[in-house]
Enzyme design. Structure first.
Site, PDB file in Angstrom:
ATOM      1  N   HIS A 239      -4.744 -17.173   6.039  1.00 10.83           N
ATOM      2  CA  HIS A 239      -4.221 -16.260   7.063  1.00 10.83           C
ATOM      3  C   HIS A 239      -3.195 -15.338   6.396  1.00 10.83           C
ATOM      4  O   HIS A 239      -2.020 -15.667   6.282  1.00 10.83           O
ATOM      5  CB  HIS A 239      -3.579 -17.042   8.205  1.00 10.83           C
ATOM      6  CG  HIS A 239      -4.578 -17.725   9.080  1.00 10.83           C
ATOM      7  ND1 HIS A 239      -5.021 -18.996   8.841  1.00 10.83           N
ATOM      8  CD2 HIS A 239      -5.259 -17.301  10.183  1.00 10.83           C
ATOM      9  CE1 HIS A 239      -5.906 -19.339   9.767  1.00 10.83           C
ATOM     10  NE2 HIS A 239      -6.071 -18.330  10.578  1.00 10.83           N
TER      11      HIS A 239
ATOM     12  N   TYR B  68     -12.936 -13.077  16.640  1.00 11.28           N
ATOM     13  CA  TYR B  68     -11.622 -13.652  16.964  1.00 11.28           C
ATOM     14  C   TYR B  68     -10.572 -13.274  15.920  1.00 11.28           C
ATOM     15  O   TYR B  68      -9.500 -12.751  16.229  1.00 11.28           O
ATOM     16  CB  TYR B  68     -11.731 -15.179  17.069  1.00 11.28           C
ATOM     17  CG  TYR B  68     -10.395 -15.852  17.298  1.00 11.28           C
ATOM     18  CD1 TYR B  68      -9.893 -16.002  18.582  1.00 11.28           C
ATOM     19  CD2 TYR B  68      -9.630 -16.310  16.231  1.00 11.28           C
ATOM     20  CE1 TYR B  68      -8.661 -16.592  18.796  1.00 11.28           C
ATOM     21  CE2 TYR B  68      -8.397 -16.902  16.435  1.00 11.28           C
ATOM     22  CZ  TYR B  68      -7.917 -17.044  17.712  1.00 11.28           C
ATOM     23  OH  TYR B  68      -6.692 -17.616  17.915  1.00 11.28           O
ATOM     24  N   HIS B  69     -10.883 -13.542  14.660  1.00  6.35           N
ATOM     25  CA  HIS B  69      -9.889 -13.327  13.620  1.00  6.35           C
ATOM     26  C   HIS B  69      -9.720 -11.852  13.279  1.00  6.35           C
ATOM     27  O   HIS B  69      -8.722 -11.464  12.663  1.00  6.35           O
ATOM     28  CB  HIS B  69     -10.249 -14.136  12.369  1.00  6.35           C
ATOM     29  CG  HIS B  69     -10.235 -15.602  12.618  1.00  6.35           C
ATOM     30  ND1 HIS B  69     -11.369 -16.300  12.966  1.00  6.35           N
ATOM     31  CD2 HIS B  69      -9.224 -16.503  12.621  1.00  6.35           C
ATOM     32  CE1 HIS B  69     -11.051 -17.568  13.161  1.00  6.35           C
ATOM     33  NE2 HIS B  69      -9.775 -17.721  12.958  1.00  6.35           N
TER      34      HIS B  69
ATOM     35  N   LYS C 197       0.830 -16.126  -1.848  1.00 10.14           N
ATOM     36  CA  LYS C 197       0.199 -17.021  -0.873  1.00 10.14           C
ATOM     37  C   LYS C 197      -0.224 -18.299  -1.599  1.00 10.14           C
ATOM     38  O   LYS C 197      -1.351 -18.421  -2.076  1.00 10.14           O
ATOM     39  CB  LYS C 197      -1.037 -16.356  -0.261  1.00 10.14           C
ATOM     40  CG  LYS C 197      -0.742 -15.221   0.696  1.00 10.14           C
ATOM     41  CD  LYS C 197      -0.319 -15.711   2.073  1.00 10.14           C
ATOM     42  CE  LYS C 197      -1.356 -16.568   2.732  1.00 10.14           C
ATOM     43  NZ  LYS C 197      -0.853 -17.132   4.024  1.00 10.14           N
TER      44      LYS C 197
ATOM     45  N   ASP D 214      -4.166 -21.594   2.382  1.00 10.92           N
ATOM     46  CA  ASP D 214      -3.990 -20.842   3.621  1.00 10.92           C
ATOM     47  C   ASP D 214      -4.497 -19.419   3.442  1.00 10.92           C
ATOM     48  O   ASP D 214      -3.964 -18.649   2.641  1.00 10.92           O
ATOM     49  CB  ASP D 214      -2.509 -20.846   4.014  1.00 10.92           C
ATOM     50  CG  ASP D 214      -2.206 -19.900   5.162  1.00 10.92           C
ATOM     51  OD1 ASP D 214      -3.092 -19.695   6.014  1.00 10.92           O
ATOM     52  OD2 ASP D 214      -1.087 -19.364   5.201  1.00 10.92           O
TER      53      ASP D 214
ATOM     54  N   TYR E 248      -9.753 -27.118  20.600  1.00 15.49           N
ATOM     55  CA  TYR E 248      -9.901 -27.046  19.140  1.00 15.49           C
ATOM     56  C   TYR E 248      -9.016 -28.117  18.535  1.00 15.49           C
ATOM     57  O   TYR E 248      -7.790 -28.066  18.661  1.00 15.49           O
ATOM     58  CB  TYR E 248      -9.488 -25.656  18.676  1.00 15.49           C
ATOM     59  CG  TYR E 248      -9.634 -25.379  17.203  1.00 15.49           C
ATOM     60  CD1 TYR E 248     -10.847 -25.551  16.553  1.00 15.49           C
ATOM     61  CD2 TYR E 248      -8.559 -24.888  16.470  1.00 15.49           C
ATOM     62  CE1 TYR E 248     -10.991 -25.262  15.212  1.00 15.49           C
ATOM     63  CE2 TYR E 248      -8.687 -24.588  15.128  1.00 15.49           C
ATOM     64  CZ  TYR E 248      -9.911 -24.781  14.507  1.00 15.49           C
ATOM     65  OH  TYR E 248     -10.046 -24.484  13.173  1.00 15.49           O
TER      66      TYR E 248
END
Length: 679
Positions: free
Chosen positions: A559, A187-188, A553, A557, A27
């Site tokens: 996440h 995945y996340h 935040k 981003d 990646y």
């Protein structure tokens, strides 16, 4: 007599034939298209067999480099691709009709696929565009539902996003038959705290929502619908509990076969095959004793390769130092070599499935299947995945599951070697020079992207661009497939931000539920948390009211896992918590601090943009007369950057090594007391 360096245990001719290895990817993408292109060509020369493109956050969220929200984010976590010219540079001297390219792009997946197709057409001017498209192979992630739950790079609301996804799938099935138009992405979900059963249930519920939408759109005939099912791929996570992870993959295979037969009537076994790629767990890697991450990565890789009947079709591995910062090319090479040693030196690929007939594996798979079915039934009763997103149910469940795991780690019930057990260590030569152990983002990347954008706009036919965007807007107001208008905008020279802004004008803006309000945190407070609660109460009384913590935040981003866990634990510790979710400008955070009269501001940044965004917040606070409000910062922050932020006035810096949330809460009380001269 000197012994040979390597001795085979038997002659090569007696060995069984090996299966073909999985596609090996890294990646990658950073700074500029030209720099990323050089990295891709280098990795391919090292034996990498496919490309996996990382786009920067402005590209992922549909902004051009000159947007206010792009400040500090350009080229940080991937490559900026604001227009066709940069897509050309990204794949210069890489023949796209011969490549298998995975693009981690979701909300603007249709747009980036259009740029990719047009770039391929330009590489092959003597071939008809339709014939070029028919040769393209690869994947667009294009799973928007998990963006509302974990990764945060959504742009539009769920219904409009699902329309774009369905349009892309219908187009590719008919025009790019070797393309995987969606990567249902669990995945996340795991990174956001999902248990194996939740990961199974929510990913498969997403797949059902997508397939139902494509079927209802009427864009694919009943005869061709099997092809739609056959092109659905998945992108999964694999944690260090590799036996459980391997059983999870076998459960995925069983459940997918069941769904495709019973719900969609797919008869061809090839079309029912569970096809998936994997990147093993990144957020499970540790900043403390980071050399331990190598064995974690290997164990995680085994979970998706050992079982032949549930083996990954493509694997990309993180680097050992991702908890420290951006990996260097050498670090990525090390991860590629881990795959190559397993595939080419070991005998794994010489045998059938190692676990068929295992009663232990069969029992674990059956348990996971049963749990996943039960959770999928809950989602179905709510009206499906979209309804479960809009209600906040799935997000709250993930935040709660993550809180439970964090509590187990803090209590020592779940061991993380080098973090909460076996913490004594020798000095590692790998981290003797911390600044040299990671790659620093090119500070000139943002300037280069802005110059590229200006130059692109100066040379294009502005009338043609506006006409193409007007057609896109008109088609968006109908049920027409939007891929044709999107290709028209790409060929005319529109930008990523213009394509997205046009659709925002039709579809509107959207902010997903944070999941914090409905999340369950610590159910039984231990002595440490009780002591912090008392300190919070006493300090609040001394200051004349409850302590208020703003969790912010800034930037793009998405996440948000860390911010959410801080917010939940702060609430459990007695703070009044203000958390407005992701994607805020520094100005919006300052405005919230003023209106909420907060005692402390906690900023969470994992994109590497802390040195641009944090000073912007500090400047805003000073301008608003709030320079006495302490600010703390958490994220993947190199040590030298942390020292620089402290010198600029940040009260405390927390990185992944600071895993104790209750200790962090106590530290926040210390910061507030110091800022208010309380002894």
């Amino acid at each position: 007599m000197t012994e040979p360096l390597y001795v085979t245990d038997r002659p090569q001719k007696d060995r069984p034939a090996k299966d073909r290895p999985w596609v090996m990817r890294t990646y990658a993408g950073h700074s500029t298209a030209a720099a990323s292109n050089a990295l891709y060509r280098t990795n391919l020369a090292k034996g990498q067999t496919g490309l996996s493109v990382a786009f920067d956050l402005p590209t992922q969220t549909g902004y051009d480099p000159d947007s206010a929200l792009s400040r500090g984010e350009v080229g940080k976590v991937g490559v900026p691709v604001p227009h066709l010219g940069e897509m050309r540079r990204l794949f210069q001297d890489i023949p796209l009709v011969e490549m298998n390219t995975s693009m981690t792009i979701n909300a603007p997946a249709m747009w980036l696929l259009a740029l990719y197709q047009v770039a391929a057409e330009e590489q092959n001017p003597d071939v008809a565009p339709a014939d070029v498209a028919a040769q393209l192979a690869g994947t667009t992630q294009n799973d928007i539902i998990k963006e509302y739950l974990s990764r945060g790079t959504y742009v539009f609301g769920p219904e409009h996003s699902l329309r774009l996804t369905a349009d892309t799938i219908a187009y590719t099935v008919n025009s790019i038959p070797k393309w995987n138009p969606i990567n249902i992405c669990s995945y996340h979900l795991q990174e956001a705290g999902a248990t194996p059963a939740q990961e199974l249930a929510y990913a498969l519920s997403t797949a059902i929502a997508v397939l139902d939408r494509v079927k209802a759109s009427g864009q694919v005939s009943d005869a061709d619908f099997e092809k739609v099912v056959g092109r659905i791929s998945f992108f999964v996570n694999a944690g260090v509990r590799f036996v459980e992870e391997m059983c999870k993959m076998r459960a995925f295979v069983e459940l997918w076969d069941e769904i495709t037969v019973e719900r969609y009537g797919v008869q061809d076994p090839k079309m029912r095959r569970f096809r998936y790629g994997v990147q093993v767990n990144s957020l499970g890697l540790t900043e403390a004793q980071p050399e331990n991450n190598v064995q974690r990565i290997v164990l995680e890789m085994l979970g998706v390769t050992l079982s032949k009947n549930a083996r990954a079709r493509a694997v990309q591995l993180p680097a050992w130092n991702e908890a420290l910062g951006l990996p260097r090319p050498w670090d990525q090479q090390w991860s590629l070599r881990l795959q190559q040693v397993l595939a080419y030196e070991s005998d794994l690929l010489e045998y059938g499935d190692l676990f068929d007939g295992s009663t232990v594996v069969e029992a674990k798979v059956a348990s996971l299947v049963a749990e996943a079915r039960a959770e999928m039934a809950k989602v179905e009763e709510m009206g499906g995945a979209i309804a479960a997103v809009e209600s906040g149910y799935m997000k709250s469940e993930l935040v709660s599951a993550h809180a439970v795991r964090r509590a187990r780690i803090e209590a020592g019930e779940e061991v993380i070697v080098g973090v909460n057990k076996f913490t004594t260590t020798e000095q590692s030569p790998l981290t003797a020079d911390l600044d040299g152990a990671i790659q620093t983002a090119d500070p000139a990347a943002e300037k280069a992207a802005l110059e590229s954008l200006a130059a692109w706009k100066a040379q294009r036919d502005e009338g043609a661009v506006q006409e193409a965007l007007a057609q896109l807007a008109a088609d968006a107001k109908t049920e027409k497939n939007l891929m044709e208008a999107t290709l028209g905008a790409a060929r005319a020279g529109a930008t990523t931000g213009e394509w997205t802004a046009t659709l925002r004008g039709v579809f509107g803006e959207f902010r997903a539920p944070t999941g914090v309000q409905g999340a369950v945190g610590v159910t039984e407070a231990g002595d440490d948390l009780l002591a912090v609660r008392e300190r919070v109460r006493v300090t609040g009384e001394e200051l004349g009211g409850p302590l208020r913590l703003l969790v912010g935040k800034p930037g793009l981003d998405g996440h948000s896992n860390g911010a959410e866990q801080v917010a939940v634990r702060a609430r459990d510790a007695g703070f009044e918590v203000i958390y407005q979710g992701i994607r805020l400008t520094p100005e919006q955070i300052v405005s919230a601090a003023v209106s909420e009269d907060v005692h402390c501001i906690g900023l969470s940044i994992l994109s590497g943009s802390h040195m641009e965004l944090v000073p912007a917040v500090l400047d805003g606070l000073r301008a608003a007369g709030l320079d006495d409000v302490p600010v703390i910062v958490g994220g993947i922050i190199p040590e030298s950057d942390g020292k620089a932020l402290l010198a600029q006035g940040i009260a405390a810096v927390y990185t992944p090594k600071d895993f104790g949330l209750t200790e962090i809460m106590s530290g926040i009380v210390d910061v507030i007391r110091a800022a208010n001269d309380l002894t």
